[in-house]
Design a protein around this motif. Structure first.
Motif, short mmCIF file in Angstrom:
data_model
loop_
_atom_site.label_atom_id
_atom_site.label_comp_id
_atom_site.label_asym_id
_atom_site.label_seq_id
_atom_site.Cartn_x
_atom_site.Cartn_y
_atom_site.Cartn_z
N THR A 1 -1.66 13.65 -0.41
CA THR A 1 -0.23 13.75 -0.98
C THR A 1 0.39 12.40 -0.52
N ARG A 2 0.78 11.71 -1.40
CA ARG A 2 1.62 10.50 -1.26
C ARG A 2 2.76 10.33 -0.62
N SER A 3 2.85 10.04 0.60
CA SER A 3 4.27 10.24 1.19
C SER A 3 5.27 8.91 1.25
N ALA A 4 4.64 7.66 1.26
CA ALA A 4 5.57 6.74 1.39
C ALA A 4 4.82 5.44 0.75
N ASP A 5 5.65 4.53 0.14
CA ASP A 5 4.95 3.18 -0.29
C ASP A 5 5.66 2.07 0.66
N PHE A 6 4.77 0.90 0.68
CA PHE A 6 5.36 -0.05 1.77
C PHE A 6 4.66 -1.28 1.09
N GLU A 7 5.37 -2.40 1.32
CA GLU A 7 5.05 -3.87 1.14
C GLU A 7 5.57 -4.76 1.99
N SER A 8 4.83 -5.67 2.64
CA SER A 8 5.31 -6.72 3.35
C SER A 8 6.60 -7.47 2.72
N GLY B 1 0.77 -1.28 -0.07
CA GLY B 1 0.14 0.06 0.11
C GLY B 1 0.88 1.19 0.02
N TYR B 2 0.20 2.29 0.48
CA TYR B 2 0.81 3.53 0.39
C TYR B 2 0.33 4.51 1.73
N VAL B 3 1.09 5.59 2.01
CA VAL B 3 0.76 6.49 2.77
C VAL B 3 0.54 7.61 2.37
N VAL B 4 -0.82 8.32 2.64
CA VAL B 4 -0.99 9.67 2.26
C VAL B 4 -1.37 10.54 3.26
N ASP B 5 -0.99 12.05 3.24
CA ASP B 5 -1.39 12.99 4.42
C ASP B 5 -2.75 13.47 4.16
N ASN B 6 -2.90 14.23 4.98
CA ASN B 6 -4.42 14.90 4.84
C ASN B 6 -4.78 15.61 3.85
N GLY C 1 1.61 19.00 12.42
CA GLY C 1 0.09 19.33 12.05
C GLY C 1 -0.28 18.55 11.15
N VAL C 2 0.11 17.39 10.42
CA VAL C 2 -0.09 16.54 9.63
C VAL C 2 -0.62 15.30 10.11
N THR C 3 -1.65 14.77 9.58
CA THR C 3 -1.85 13.26 9.97
C THR C 3 -1.66 12.56 8.86
N TYR C 4 -1.71 11.24 8.91
CA TYR C 4 -1.17 10.38 7.89
C TYR C 4 -2.17 9.09 8.16
N ARG C 5 -2.55 8.61 6.90
CA ARG C 5 -3.17 7.34 6.55
C ARG C 5 -2.84 6.41 5.69
N ALA C 6 -2.81 5.31 6.25
CA ALA C 6 -2.34 4.34 5.17
C ALA C 6 -3.56 3.54 4.35
N ARG C 7 -3.40 3.29 2.99
CA ARG C 7 -4.21 2.57 2.20
C ARG C 7 -3.57 1.26 1.68
#
Length: 903
Positions: A295-302, A287-292, A317-323
């Motif tokens: 904006t795509r901030s990081a990609d990840f894979e197990s 998946g990947y991480v986006v901020d509020n 002041g920024v929150t991050y969510r993984a999809r």
């Protein structure tokens, strides 16, 4: 102080100490040193001969108990407990084994009355009970049953999770050949966390299937459970089975773990993650991480086990969510931990061979030249300590790896007042902690029933000592398949990883199959997502120490206190006598101290031994009570390895079941194996015809005897019971105080005192005034239940229990108690056939062994050499030889060697 400085200098670190003044760091190091000395950590590893078993099998194991950060063999505890725990979370068998220099060996016989399921084997010392149970050796042990249960289950589940959890279960039943078990009655009961959430009755269709639904109305509280099945086959055979219910959810989950505990704004941070399927095993994810702002901030894979990591520079002041998308195609979203505007962090490079690089960072507003200290330790043993000033945002520490033993190490960053600021757990790879071991055989391939000579060589020429304690198991992998689906204990994985980590680790042995950089990185993902320190820094600074309830056991003992009948006043100078019912000539006595306490130390007795403890006050009066010290047995705790449970045990080890069935059948044909049943306590419920007989242990029922003598009949002033009974028992004569039935002059009568089997001459030691009743069994109808022990007749003696005096009816007569402590288990010897001997009546029997050989007591000589021999069986196949153990310096060893057997 000199000792402390010496320790610091040995590890290449030196923290200045002002004359006459102790620094805060010194104080912490002293407290850690004291903690390690007073609360050393023991660990246990069991080397088993096989990864799974079937009823009728023998479980063979070697126990290793180590202590401290360097895994030295422990001399603290001299007794090891090993429990076999059943699928219903009850202790099936518990044995107590003597530890000699930290090692022992034992075995379990798996009775035919056990049913198929996921059992547990657990091992611990009494001292270990003071600490977290996660340090116990505790692993799931699948046990199949084709001996009394020829039914194979194939279970499948589907889930509906809105809003309650509805489970659709389908179970197919077949016989060992795959044929359907049609028209079979099935009763089922579903329990979760001990609560009954469903039950019902069904009959299998022509395909041997049943289907049923149940609902979990409290999915947040009820996580795991089981389905108990009661089957009645068309042949009217009753069979019980337990199917583990690992979850009622259909939703994967993921968690994120910043490297040192939190995300700090502006700091480059390694973020570990762990994705889990509902049953608790890792699931692949990317998946990947986006901020509020999107904006795509990081990609990840197990990478392995649902784990991996990625780098992120979080902003204030920024929150991050993984999809993410899971390997099963499902999708999800998850918030990352909240970003802190200020704080400290640790970043570790643990991939280099010689050094560990640790970067300590602080947010800009916290940089003011203050001192910080980095400390590396495990369970209070310090490997490195160094301090530096934070005059800039980052400071780097280079830690030599060579002096740190292999295993889990906790890195903590402290402020000047030694308050922890950040922590990080790593796994240190140190080849010097491993014992080089080579296993070889005289040939690579053999024929049936041929001798195999195995040579073991450990250590190197430069080692100061090459003496090691080892054990070896040889299995036929054609009969006992070992593949990626089979969990197998591993001395490296257990003593270096699992015993220092809290909670469940999926396939810990996987990380020790080889030591390349990929495995190091995968193991670091485990540390990122599952680290654990046993040191509570706040408690340590405050001087709080663990409560010690259980002390290290050095020997078997019987101890207690003699008190007056008021229940509290100690009786000093009382005489206490202990009599073993297995050997009435072995009588020992002692005198109580001023506090009324007594102790019989360094005793040696086995599980079936019972004792009579008698006390008399200083004037010889019996009007006292005896309170024996008895440590409560260890309770069955929650199984942390629930994800390892096999849903359909018989199905998963069907190859092994078929081979053991053939093996057991061959052994039964030659009279070498019979049915074994785990007996439960006999409870007599029949009311006595003679109301005067109470509390009797008579297996026929109280009062069901050829003759009954009561206390009134004995009130004649006799000094001993044998004198009182002479001439009063019909068909019984006495020779030198020993009773014989006139029906059997060559065998003394069996004397049973309050349920304890005693020698026939014990009557001369029993005070007749303590006796309530004597039951005489002479006829075959009354003695048959006692088997060979009752061949000469039986005298059942029941002592007074104070009913008429107002005392608790469960108490024994004053001044005497019976005691059945847990003694040592008498270890059996593994049977190894010797085909060099002349043929005998067993020459025609097929040799179908699955465990080909078990050698638990291998000790290398000063040159590091040892050897053992065994003979191959009849069947062709591949033999797997596993040798494990450790040397006197705590270096661990494991080697696997294969040979081939051809026709």
């Amino acid at each position: 102080m000199r000792h402390l400085l010496a320790i610091l200098m040995v590890f290449g670190l030196f923290i200045p100490v002002l004359r006459g003044q102790e620094t805060t760091v010194d104080s912490l190091l002293k407290k850690l040193s004291n903690y390690t000395g007073e609360y050393p950590q023991e660990k246990v590893y069991l080397h088993l001969d096989k990864p799974y078993y079937t009823v009728g099998d023998d479980v063979w194991f070697k126990g290793y108990v180590t202590i401290g950060a360097y895994n030295n063999l422990s001399g603290l505890s001299k007794i090891l407990y090993v429990d076999l725990i059943g699928p219903e979370d009850q202790v099936i068998q518990s044995i107590r084994l003597p530890l000699i220099a930290g090692v022992t060996m034992g075995d379990f016989q798996l009775a035919d009355s056990l049913h198929e399921g996921n059992y547990r084997i657990r091992a611990y010392t009494n001292w270990m009970r003071n600490f977290d149970n996660d340090v116990f050796f505790d692993r799931v042990l699948p046990i199949g049953n084709a001996r009394t249960d020829s039914v194979i289950t194939h279970s499948s589940f589907s889930y509906e999770n809105s809003p309650m959890h509805t489970v659709n279960a389908e179970i197919e039943f077949t016989d060992l050949t795959g044929g359907p078990m049609a028209e079979m009655d099935v009763n089922y009961q579903v329990t979760m966390e001990g609560r009954n959430i469903g039950r019902g009755r069904a009959k299998t269709d022509e395909h041997g299937r049943v289907a049923f639904d149940f609902v979990n109305k409290q999915p947040f509280n009820l996580k795991t459970g089981k389905i108990a099945l009661a089957l009645l086959t068309p042949e009217k055979r009753a069979i019980n089975k337990t199917i583990p219910l690992k979850t009622t959810s259909n939703t994967n989950s993921i968690q994120f773990f910043p490297e040192s505990g939190h995300l700090v704004a502006g700091m480059l941070t390694k973020v570990g993650f762990k994705a889990l399927a509902p049953e608790g095993l890792g699931v692949g994810v990317k998946g990947y991480v986006v901020d509020n702002s999107g904006t795509r901030s990081a990609d990840f894979e197990s990478v392995y086990g649902g784990m991996g990591h990625f780098a992120l520079i979080p902003q204030a002041g920024v929150t991050y969510r993984a999809r993410m998308t899971y390997a099963d195609g499902s999708e999800g979203e998850q918030e990352l931990p909240q970003v802190q505007t200020a704080g400290y962090a640790l970043a570790v490079n643990n991939e280099l061979d010689k050094q560990i690089f640790i970067q300590a960072s602080a947010s800009d507003d916290l940089v003011n030249g203050q001192e910080v200290t980095v400390l590396l330790q495990r369970n209070g043993t310090v490997f490195y300590a160094s301090k530096s000033k934070l005059s800039k945002k980052e400071v780097v520490f280079a830690v030599p790896r060579e002096r740190i033993p292999a295993g889990v190490v906790q890195i903590t960053l402290f402020a000047a007042d030694m308050k922890p600021l950040a922590e990080r757990t790593i796994f240190n790879v140190n080849e010097a902690s491993m014992l080089p071991i080579a296993v070889s055989t005289d040939k690579e391939s053999y024929g049936p029933k041929q001798k195999v000579s195995v040579a073991v060589n450990v250590g190197q020429q430069t080692d100061s000592s090459r003496i090691a304690a080892l054990s070896a198991a040889v299995i036929d992998v054609a009969k006992v398949p070992v593949d990626s689906n089979v969990r197998e204990a591993n001395i490296y994985a257990n003593l270096l990883l699992s015993s220092d980590i809290k909670g469940y680790i999926e396939t810990p042995e996987y990380y020790f199959e080889d030591s390349d950089i990929a495995k190091r990185r995968q193991l670091d993902n485990v540390m990122l997502t599952q680290g654990w320190s046993r040191i509570n820094w706040q408690d340590l600074a405050a001087g709080k120490t663990p409560a010690i309830t259980y002390h290290p056991e050095q020997d078997l003992r019987i101890s207690g206190v003699v008190i007056k009948r008021d229940g509290k006043t100690p009786v000093p100078n009382a005489t206490v006598t202990v009599l073993s019912t297995n050997n009435v000539s072995a009588i020992i006595d002692t005198i109580t101290g001023p506090d009324g306490r007594f102790s019989f130390d360094r005793l040696l007795f086995y599980d079936d031994t019972k004792f009579v403890v008698q006390a008399r006050d200083e004037k010889g009066r019996k009007n006292v009570d005896i309170q024996l010290d008895e440590t409560p047995r260890q309770q069955v705790t929650r199984n942390k390895n629930t994800p390892d449970a096999t849903v359909n045990v018989n199905e998963s080890i069907s190859t092994y079941l078929k081979n053991t069935q053939e093996q057991f059948g061959e052994m039964e044909k030659y009279g070498l194996k019979g049915k074994s049943i785990l007996l439960e306590e006999v409870k007599v419920t029949r009311e006595a015809e003679n109301n005067k007989v109470r509390h009797s242990s008579n297996l026929n029922g109280a009062g069901n005897a050829d003759q009954v003598i009561t206390a009134e009949d004995l009130s004649m002033g006799c000094a001993t019971l044998d004198m009182c009974l002479q001439g009063r028992l019909l068909g019984v004569i006495f020779r030198n105080g020993i009773p014989y039935s006139t029906r059997s002059f060559d065998q003394p009568m069996q004397v049973i005192l309050d349920g304890m089997y005693m020698e026939a001459d014990a009557l001369s030691m029993i005070n007749p005034f303590d006796v309530e009743t004597v039951e005489v069994l002479r006829g075959i109808g009354n003695t048959a239940i006692y088997g060979s022990r009752g061949g000469g007749g039986v005298l059942i003696i029941t002592t007074k229990r104070g009913d008429s005096g107002g005392y608790n009816r469960d108490l024994y007569t004053p001044g005497i108690v019976t005691h059945s402590p847990q003694g040592y288990y008498e270890v059996r010897e593994f049977y190894a056939p010797d085909y060099s001997a002349p043929s005998d009546s067993l020459a025609g029997m097929k040799d179908l062994r699955t465990t080909i050989h078990w050698a638990p007591n291998i000790v290398t000589d000063v040159e590091g050499k040892a050897s053992f021999d065994f003979y191959t069986a009849d069947s062709p196949g591949t033999y797997r030889i596993v040798v494990e153990g450790l040397d006197v310096d705590g270096r661990l060893a494991r080697a696997v060697h294969y040979i081939t057997v051809k026709n």
